[in-house]
Design a protein around this motif. Structure first.
Motif, PDB file in Angstrom:
ATOM      1  N   PHE A   1       0.793  -1.058  -0.074  1.00 39.47           N
ATOM      2  CA  PHE A   1       0.003   0.011   0.030  1.00 39.47           C
ATOM      3  C   PHE A   1       0.853   1.294  -0.037  1.00 39.47           C
ATOM      4  N   LEU A   2       1.730   1.528   0.781  1.00 32.55           N
ATOM      5  CA  LEU A   2       2.475   2.713   0.873  1.00 32.55           C
ATOM      6  C   LEU A   2       3.325   2.909  -0.381  1.00 32.55           C
ATOM      7  N   PRO A   3       3.675   1.916  -1.151  1.00 32.10           N
ATOM      8  CA  PRO A   3       4.292   2.363  -2.339  1.00 32.10           C
ATOM      9  C   PRO A   3       3.287   2.859  -3.401  1.00 32.10           C
TER      10      PRO A   3
ATOM     11  N   ARG B   1       2.187   6.306  -2.558  1.00 29.30           N
ATOM     12  CA  ARG B   1       3.293   7.361  -3.116  1.00 29.30           C
ATOM     13  C   ARG B   1       3.220   7.576  -4.531  1.00 29.30           C
ATOM     14  N   ALA B   2       2.920   6.316  -5.125  1.00 32.36           N
ATOM     15  CA  ALA B   2       2.929   6.711  -6.786  1.00 32.36           C
ATOM     16  C   ALA B   2       1.558   7.502  -7.193  1.00 32.36           C
ATOM     17  N   ALA B   3       0.577   7.340  -6.394  1.00 28.04           N
ATOM     18  CA  ALA B   3      -0.546   7.920  -6.714  1.00 28.04           C
ATOM     19  C   ALA B   3      -0.581   9.360  -6.167  1.00 28.04           C
ATOM     20  N   GLN B   4       0.395   9.655  -5.537  1.00 24.88           N
ATOM     21  CA  GLN B   4       0.285  10.998  -4.884  1.00 24.88           C
ATOM     22  C   GLN B   4      -0.801  11.122  -3.818  1.00 24.88           C
ATOM     23  N   VAL B   5      -0.829  10.213  -3.034  1.00 23.64           N
ATOM     24  CA  VAL B   5      -2.218  10.218  -2.043  1.00 23.64           C
ATOM     25  C   VAL B   5      -1.357  10.392  -0.623  1.00 23.64           C
ATOM     26  N   GLY B   6      -1.601  11.283   0.123  1.00 25.03           N
ATOM     27  CA  GLY B   6      -1.070  11.197   1.545  1.00 25.03           C
ATOM     28  C   GLY B   6      -1.633  10.328   2.372  1.00 25.03           C
ATOM     29  N   VAL B   7      -0.685   9.838   3.435  1.00 23.35           N
ATOM     30  CA  VAL B   7      -1.043   8.818   4.293  1.00 23.35           C
ATOM     31  C   VAL B   7      -0.795   9.259   5.636  1.00 23.35           C
TER      32      VAL B   7
ATOM     33  N   GLU C   1       9.225   7.226   3.657  1.00 17.63           N
ATOM     34  CA  GLU C   1       8.801   8.848   3.176  1.00 17.63           C
ATOM     35  C   GLU C   1       7.396   8.742   2.617  1.00 17.63           C
ATOM     36  N   ALA C   2       6.806   7.661   2.284  1.00 13.43           N
ATOM     37  CA  ALA C   2       5.410   7.480   1.862  1.00 13.43           C
ATOM     38  C   ALA C   2       4.542   8.093   2.687  1.00 13.43           C
ATOM     39  N   VAL C   3       4.831   7.964   4.230  1.00 16.27           N
ATOM     40  CA  VAL C   3       3.994   8.459   5.290  1.00 16.27           C
ATOM     41  C   VAL C   3       3.984  10.142   5.207  1.00 16.27           C
ATOM     42  N   THR C   4       2.781  10.533   5.254  1.00 11.78           N
ATOM     43  CA  THR C   4       2.979  12.076   5.342  1.00 11.78           C
ATOM     44  C   THR C   4       2.978  12.414   6.822  1.00 11.78           C
ATOM     45  N   THR C   5       2.219  11.743   7.700  1.00 10.72           N
ATOM     46  CA  THR C   5       2.030  12.185   9.134  1.00 10.72           C
ATOM     47  C   THR C   5       1.780  10.898   9.940  1.00 10.72           C
ATOM     48  N   ALA C   6       2.571  11.075  11.179  1.00 14.91           N
ATOM     49  CA  ALA C   6       1.893  10.084  12.220  1.00 14.91           C
ATOM     50  C   ALA C   6       1.089  10.816  13.226  1.00 14.91           C
ATOM     51  N   ILE C   7      -0.009  10.266  13.693  1.00 11.49           N
ATOM     52  CA  ILE C   7      -0.807  11.120  14.506  1.00 11.49           C
ATOM     53  C   ILE C   7      -1.087  10.375  16.039  1.00 11.49           C
ATOM     54  N   PRO C   8      -0.110  10.602  16.616  1.00  8.79           N
ATOM     55  CA  PRO C   8      -0.223   9.886  17.897  1.00  8.79           C
ATOM     56  C   PRO C   8      -1.163  10.903  18.996  1.00  8.79           C
ATOM     57  N   GLY C   9      -1.868  10.250  19.885  1.00 11.15           N
ATOM     58  CA  GLY C   9      -2.693  11.338  20.941  1.00 11.15           C
ATOM     59  C   GLY C   9      -1.722  11.883  21.829  1.00 11.15           C
ATOM     60  N   GLY C  10      -2.361  12.886  22.488  1.00 10.91           N
ATOM     61  CA  GLY C  10      -1.706  13.617  23.436  1.00 10.91           C
ATOM     62  C   GLY C  10      -2.545  14.248  24.541  1.00 10.91           C
ATOM     63  N   ARG C  11      -2.729  13.712  25.762  1.00  7.53           N
ATOM     64  CA  ARG C  11      -3.595  14.272  26.830  1.00  7.53           C
ATOM     65  C   ARG C  11      -2.831  15.061  27.542  1.00  7.53           C
ATOM     66  N   THR C  12      -1.532  15.422  27.577  1.00 11.71           N
ATOM     67  CA  THR C  12      -0.942  16.522  28.387  1.00 11.71           C
ATOM     68  C   THR C  12       0.117  17.206  27.598  1.00 11.71           C
ATOM     69  N   PRO C  13       0.682  18.205  27.793  1.00 10.16           N
ATOM     70  CA  PRO C  13       1.745  18.862  27.095  1.00 10.16           C
ATOM     71  C   PRO C  13       3.017  17.900  27.086  1.00 10.16           C
ATOM     72  N   ALA C  14       3.215  17.299  28.444  1.00 14.77           N
ATOM     73  CA  ALA C  14       4.629  16.271  28.371  1.00 14.77           C
ATOM     74  C   ALA C  14       4.510  15.285  27.294  1.00 14.77           C
ATOM     75  N   GLN C  15       3.136  14.597  27.175  1.00 14.66           N
ATOM     76  CA  GLN C  15       3.100  13.727  26.025  1.00 14.66           C
ATOM     77  C   GLN C  15       3.337  14.403  24.831  1.00 14.66           C
ATOM     78  N   VAL C  16       2.958  15.373  24.602  1.00 16.09           N
ATOM     79  CA  VAL C  16       2.978  16.178  23.236  1.00 16.09           C
ATOM     80  C   VAL C  16       4.458  16.396  22.798  1.00 16.09           C
ATOM     81  N   ASP C  17       5.194  16.797  23.719  1.00 20.84           N
ATOM     82  CA  ASP C  17       6.784  17.083  23.769  1.00 20.84           C
ATOM     83  C   ASP C  17       7.351  15.835  23.410  1.00 20.84           C
ATOM     84  N   GLU C  18       7.015  14.607  24.233  1.00 20.72           N
ATOM     85  CA  GLU C  18       7.749  13.196  23.734  1.00 20.72           C
ATOM     86  C   GLU C  18       7.490  12.896  22.315  1.00 20.72           C
ATOM     87  N   ASN C  19       6.122  13.182  21.959  1.00 26.13           N
ATOM     88  CA  ASN C  19       6.011  12.890  20.490  1.00 26.13           C
ATOM     89  C   ASN C  19       6.368  13.574  19.617  1.00 26.13           C
TER      90      ASN C  19
END
Length: 326
Positions: free
Chosen positions: A185-187, A190-196, A275-293
């Motif tokens: 799927f990821l290749p 990327r070939a279709a210029q679709v974000g992941v 590089e086919a991945v556009t973004t990873a979307i971890p959750g974050g319930r506190t500023p500290a978790q956001v900082d680590e992510n």
């Protein structure tokens, strides 16, 4: 922060985004004060992509993001939401007309146009219904949506989705415990210029390395009540990996961590190695978790021997459980 293009939208979005499921509900107790602090910290750290859905806290997550827009009027960022899971029954035919749900999300997000609307893990039959995607094209022309994409459970669904020319993004579970998307799927994306959009990048928190056999999950936390798919697809909880076996794999993974690198940061940086991945979307319930992510984007590329060791661990420990299921 690293920024990557999202499909053919013309947007460059942060390679670490913000997944807003946990601040909405079904992840245990929520705290709006902490959630808002986490959202603000994400903006401060360069995050410009936030992912939510109309069912996260019955719209509560969307409303928190609307509040963020009010409180940060000078910051430009993108909000992706989802529709379809409110259908009752949740059947393919219902996806022909999502307007009532879209109007509700527009109200929740206090906007006239949704940045990115994603079909929310619809039944597989939807991908054989071109009229559904035609209706989304109409909503783009009407100005209700800027762009649309899909969130999927299965790789075959993802491959079917990118055949529709209006699909700009596919959200799929991809992490150290769900590596199969990289095979085909990821290749193709990327070939279709679709974000992941890589969702559940920390495998429901398992890849944070913080859980034990004695960890407790509240009655309203899917990590307790959905391990066998009692409420929705079991792949949404710990990537479908048995809890005890997941813990065993995490202990082995712990031995591979480079000095000074947390397990969460390693897991997120591993995703960004493709590089086919556009973004990873971890959750974050506190500023500290956001900082680590977010700090995962600052790590250097993982060396080849480490990547090989991570692949071997997956093949031996995890693949027999999940590789062929989704």
């Amino acid at each position: 922060m690293i920024y990557r293009p999202l499909g053919r939208t013309g947007w460059n979005i942060s390679a670490i985004g913000f997944g807003a499921w946990a601040i909405g509900g079904t992840w245990g107790d929520t705290d709006d004060t902490a959630a808002m602090a986490a959202l603000h910290r994400a903006l401060d750290r360069g995050v410009n992509f936030f992912d939510t859905a109309d069912v996260y806290g019955d719209g509560h997550s969307e409303r928190l993001l609307a509040r963020l827009k009010r409180e940060r009027p000078g910051d430009a960022f993108h909000i992706a939401t989802k529709a379809g899971r409110r259908l009752n029954p949740h059947v393919a035919e219902g996806y022909r007309d999502l307007k009532p749900f879209i109007e509700r999300s527009l109200k929740n997000l206090e906007t006239d146009t949704l940045d990115l609307l994603q079909l929310h893990c619809p039944p597989t039959a939807v991908y054989a219904m071109p009229e559904v995607f035609g209706a989304l094209d109409d909503l783009v022309r009407e100005g209700k949506l800027r762009h649309y994409g899909v969130s999927v459970e299965r790789i075959d669904e993802a491959l079917a989705a990118i055949k529709f020319p209006g699909v700009q993004s596919v959200q799929i579970i991809y992490n150290l415990f769900r590596q199969r998307p990289a095979e085909v799927f990821l290749p193709a994306a990327r070939a279709a210029q679709v974000g992941v959009l890589a969702r559940l990048p920390l495998s429901s928190g398992m890849l944070s390395g913080k859980f034990t056999r004695d960890s407790q999950f509240g009655a309203d936390d899917h990590r307790g009540f959905n391990r066998q798919g009692e409420a929705f697809d079991k792949g949404e909880t710990f990537s479908g990996v048995d809890y005890e076996q997941g813990l065993a794999a995490v202990e082995e993974l712990r031995q591979l961590l480079p000095e000074g690198v947390s397990m969460a940061r390693l897991a997120l940086r591993w995703i960004l190695m493709n590089e086919a991945v556009t973004t990873a979307i971890p959750g974050g319930r506190t500023p500290a978790q956001v900082d680590e992510n977010v700090s995962a984007a600052d790590l250097a590329a993982l060396p080849a021997p480490l990547m090989q060791a991570l692949a071997e661990l997956y093949q031996r420990r995890i693949a027999p459980q999940v590789h062929g299921l989704w």
